[in-house]
Design an enzyme around this catalytic site. Structure first.
Site, PDB file in Angstrom:
ATOM      1  N   GLY A  17       0.785  -1.232   0.000  1.00  0.00           N
ATOM      2  CA  GLY A  17       0.000   0.000   0.000  1.00  0.00           C
ATOM      3  C   GLY A  17       0.816   1.281   0.000  1.00  0.00           C
ATOM      4  O   GLY A  17       0.329   2.321   0.457  1.00  0.00           O
ATOM      5  N   ASN A  19       1.507   3.006  -2.615  1.00  0.00           N
ATOM      6  CA  ASN A  19       0.790   3.918  -3.515  1.00  0.00           C
ATOM      7  C   ASN A  19      -0.462   4.472  -2.853  1.00  0.00           C
ATOM      8  O   ASN A  19      -0.803   5.632  -3.054  1.00  0.00           O
ATOM      9  CB  ASN A  19       0.449   3.215  -4.832  1.00  0.00           C
ATOM     10  CG  ASN A  19       1.640   3.192  -5.768  1.00  0.00           C
ATOM     11  OD1 ASN A  19       2.028   4.226  -6.298  1.00  0.00           O
ATOM     12  ND2 ASN A  19       2.244   2.025  -5.929  1.00  0.00           N
ATOM     13  N   ILE A  98      -7.110  -9.378 -12.212  1.00  0.00           N
ATOM     14  CA  ILE A  98      -7.552  -8.796 -13.492  1.00  0.00           C
ATOM     15  C   ILE A  98      -9.072  -8.777 -13.525  1.00  0.00           C
ATOM     16  O   ILE A  98      -9.722  -9.812 -13.422  1.00  0.00           O
ATOM     17  CB  ILE A  98      -6.933  -9.559 -14.697  1.00  0.00           C
ATOM     18  CG1 ILE A  98      -5.408  -9.379 -14.660  1.00  0.00           C
ATOM     19  CG2 ILE A  98      -7.519  -9.046 -16.011  1.00  0.00           C
ATOM     20  CD1 ILE A  98      -4.660 -10.048 -15.797  1.00  0.00           C
ATOM     21  N   LEU A  99      -9.615  -7.572 -13.643  1.00  0.00           N
ATOM     22  CA  LEU A  99     -11.072  -7.391 -13.585  1.00  0.00           C
ATOM     23  C   LEU A  99     -11.707  -7.738 -14.933  1.00  0.00           C
ATOM     24  O   LEU A  99     -11.114  -7.517 -15.988  1.00  0.00           O
ATOM     25  CB  LEU A  99     -11.382  -5.945 -13.216  1.00  0.00           C
ATOM     26  CG  LEU A  99     -10.873  -5.532 -11.827  1.00  0.00           C
ATOM     27  CD1 LEU A  99     -10.821  -4.022 -11.684  1.00  0.00           C
ATOM     28  CD2 LEU A  99     -11.727  -6.161 -10.730  1.00  0.00           C
ATOM     29  N   ASN A 113      -5.244   2.840 -13.201  1.00  0.00           N
ATOM     30  CA  ASN A 113      -4.304   1.868 -12.648  1.00  0.00           C
ATOM     31  C   ASN A 113      -2.890   2.410 -12.755  1.00  0.00           C
ATOM     32  O   ASN A 113      -2.572   3.118 -13.707  1.00  0.00           O
ATOM     33  CB  ASN A 113      -4.408   0.560 -13.453  1.00  0.00           C
ATOM     34  CG  ASN A 113      -3.407  -0.490 -13.007  1.00  0.00           C
ATOM     35  OD1 ASN A 113      -3.293  -0.785 -11.807  1.00  0.00           O
ATOM     36  ND2 ASN A 113      -2.665  -1.065 -13.947  1.00  0.00           N
ATOM     37  N   HIS A 115       1.000   1.240 -13.249  1.00  0.00           N
ATOM     38  CA  HIS A 115       1.797   0.088 -13.665  1.00  0.00           C
ATOM     39  C   HIS A 115       3.280   0.486 -13.621  1.00  0.00           C
ATOM     40  O   HIS A 115       3.642   1.563 -14.101  1.00  0.00           O
ATOM     41  CB  HIS A 115       1.401  -0.349 -15.085  1.00  0.00           C
ATOM     42  CG  HIS A 115       2.158  -1.557 -15.523  1.00  0.00           C
ATOM     43  ND1 HIS A 115       1.865  -2.823 -15.066  1.00  0.00           N
ATOM     44  CD2 HIS A 115       3.249  -1.680 -16.315  1.00  0.00           C
ATOM     45  CE1 HIS A 115       2.719  -3.684 -15.574  1.00  0.00           C
ATOM     46  NE2 HIS A 115       3.568  -3.029 -16.336  1.00  0.00           N
ATOM     47  N   GLU A 153     -10.755  -3.479 -21.142  1.00  0.00           N
ATOM     48  CA  GLU A 153     -10.707  -4.954 -21.092  1.00  0.00           C
ATOM     49  C   GLU A 153      -9.340  -5.540 -21.408  1.00  0.00           C
ATOM     50  O   GLU A 153      -9.081  -6.691 -21.121  1.00  0.00           O
ATOM     51  CB  GLU A 153     -11.702  -5.579 -22.072  1.00  0.00           C
ATOM     52  CG  GLU A 153     -13.138  -5.314 -21.770  1.00  0.00           C
ATOM     53  CD  GLU A 153     -13.738  -4.365 -22.776  1.00  0.00           C
ATOM     54  OE1 GLU A 153     -13.896  -4.756 -23.939  1.00  0.00           O
ATOM     55  OE2 GLU A 153     -14.027  -3.214 -22.394  1.00  0.00           O
ATOM     56  N   GLU A 186       6.044   6.326  -9.535  1.00  0.00           N
ATOM     57  CA  GLU A 186       4.669   5.951  -9.152  1.00  0.00           C
ATOM     58  C   GLU A 186       4.032   6.902  -8.134  1.00  0.00           C
ATOM     59  O   GLU A 186       2.906   7.366  -8.325  1.00  0.00           O
ATOM     60  CB  GLU A 186       4.644   4.531  -8.576  1.00  0.00           C
ATOM     61  CG  GLU A 186       5.017   3.466  -9.575  1.00  0.00           C
ATOM     62  CD  GLU A 186       4.891   2.066  -8.992  1.00  0.00           C
ATOM     63  OE1 GLU A 186       3.857   1.731  -8.418  1.00  0.00           O
ATOM     64  OE2 GLU A 186       5.865   1.288  -9.130  1.00  0.00           O
TER      65      GLU A 186
HETATM   66  C1  GAR Z   1       3.463  -1.182  -7.366  1.00  0.00           C
HETATM   67  O1  GAR Z   1       4.759  -1.154  -7.859  1.00  0.00           O
HETATM   68  C2  GAR Z   1       2.458  -1.186  -8.511  1.00  0.00           C
HETATM   69  O2  GAR Z   1       2.836  -0.398  -9.591  1.00  0.00           O
HETATM   70  C3  GAR Z   1       2.481  -2.641  -8.884  1.00  0.00           C
HETATM   71  O3  GAR Z   1       2.527  -3.320  -7.645  1.00  0.00           O
HETATM   72  C4  GAR Z   1       3.175  -2.512  -6.672  1.00  0.00           C
HETATM   73  C5  GAR Z   1       2.283  -2.355  -5.461  1.00  0.00           C
HETATM   74  O4  GAR Z   1       2.932  -1.713  -4.400  1.00  0.00           O
HETATM   75  N1  GAR Z   1       1.333  -2.984  -9.685  1.00  0.00           N
HETATM   76  C6  GAR Z   1       1.354  -3.854 -10.694  1.00  0.00           C
HETATM   77  O5  GAR Z   1       2.355  -4.480 -11.001  1.00  0.00           O
HETATM   78  C7  GAR Z   1       0.037  -3.996 -11.437  1.00  0.00           C
HETATM   79  N2  GAR Z   1       0.245  -4.637 -12.704  1.00  0.00           N
HETATM   80  P1  GAR Z   1       2.140  -0.982  -3.220  1.00  0.00           P
HETATM   81  O6  GAR Z   1       1.153  -1.987  -2.629  1.00  0.00           O
HETATM   82  O7  GAR Z   1       3.221  -0.641  -2.211  1.00  0.00           O
HETATM   83  O8  GAR Z   1       1.461   0.230  -3.762  1.00  0.00           O
END
Ligand code: GAR
Length: 205
Positions: A17, A19, A98-99, A113, A115, A153, A186
């Site tokens: 968490g 982000n 994946i929704l 989202n 990435h 999608e 991010e």
């Molecule tokens: C983040 O790096 C995010 O970009 C990635 O997972 C991590 C979650 O960290 N998401 C993906 O790879 C989605 N395809 P967090 O829980 O500390 O935010």
């Protein structure tokens, strides 16, 4: 003219968490002005993101897929909770599921989202978390980064909202790269993109 209510945002999480924390901090510091974080949904009961939400006083709902038997029933439960909180916009912040089309249709152009790569590199099915950074290092790219995009999608295939690049250093490990991409990209672009979309939705009301 009376200004319409702020956009009600739900954040969907599965892990640490960080982000989510960046979004909470951005709300406090005023980077997010047009939205309120009204709900956090976690599909993982032991995600540290839950503690972060609780510490910020945000309502949390834990919805675990295996308790619902199918992806459809799992999504149905999430839609029910989202409706209960009158959620207008969804941010996927490290949400590892994946929704399906049905869920996405219910919030068309209202789901974003983050990435951890520069889409269209190292994205799509199978590219999540550390795996993305391993792939970037295996390929030998010199620049990577993060992308915030609308969800459609096609996994990681929706319209791009913001991107930020990060240079890859010598002797980089997937872990060190993941940390720098989070810190330098991010955590900066996700709150900014959330504000852009929250404002668009608020202006439309
Ligand atoms: C983040 O790096 C995010 O970009 C990635 O997972 C991590 C979650 O960290 N998401 C993906 O790879 C989605 N395809 P967090 O829980 O500390 O935010």
């Amino acid at each position: 003219m009376k200004k319409s209510e702020k956009t009600k945002i739900a954040i969907l999480v599965s892990g640490g968490g960080t982000n989510l924390q960046a979004l909470i901090d951005a709300k406090k510091s005023g980077v997010i002005k047009n939205g309120d974080i009204a709900l956090v949904i976690s599909n993982n009961p032991s995600a540290y993101a839950i503690t972060r939400a609780e510490m910020a006083g945000i309502p949390v709902s834990i919805v675990v897929k295996k308790e619902y038997g199918s992806q459809e029933a799992f999504e149905e439960k999430m839609l029910e909770v989202l409706k209960e909180y009158n959620i207008e916009m969804i941010v996927l912040a490290g949400f590892m599921n994946i929704l399906t089309k049905r869920f996405i249709k219910a919030y068309e152009n209202r789901i974003i989202n983050v990435h951890p790569s520069l889409i269209p590199s190292f994205c799509g099915k199978g590219f999540y978390g550390l795996r993305v950074h391993e792939a970037a290092l295996e390929y030998g790219v010199k620049v990577t980064g993060a992308t915030v995009h609308f969800v459609n999608e096609i996994p990681d295939g929706g319209e791009i909202i913001l991107q930020k690049s990060v240079y890859i250093k010598k002797d980089e490990t997937p872990e060190s790269l993941q940390q720098r991409v989070m810190r330098q990209a991010e955590w900066k672009i996700l709150p900014r993109a959330a504000e852009i979309v929250a404002k668009q939705l608020r202006d439309k009301k």
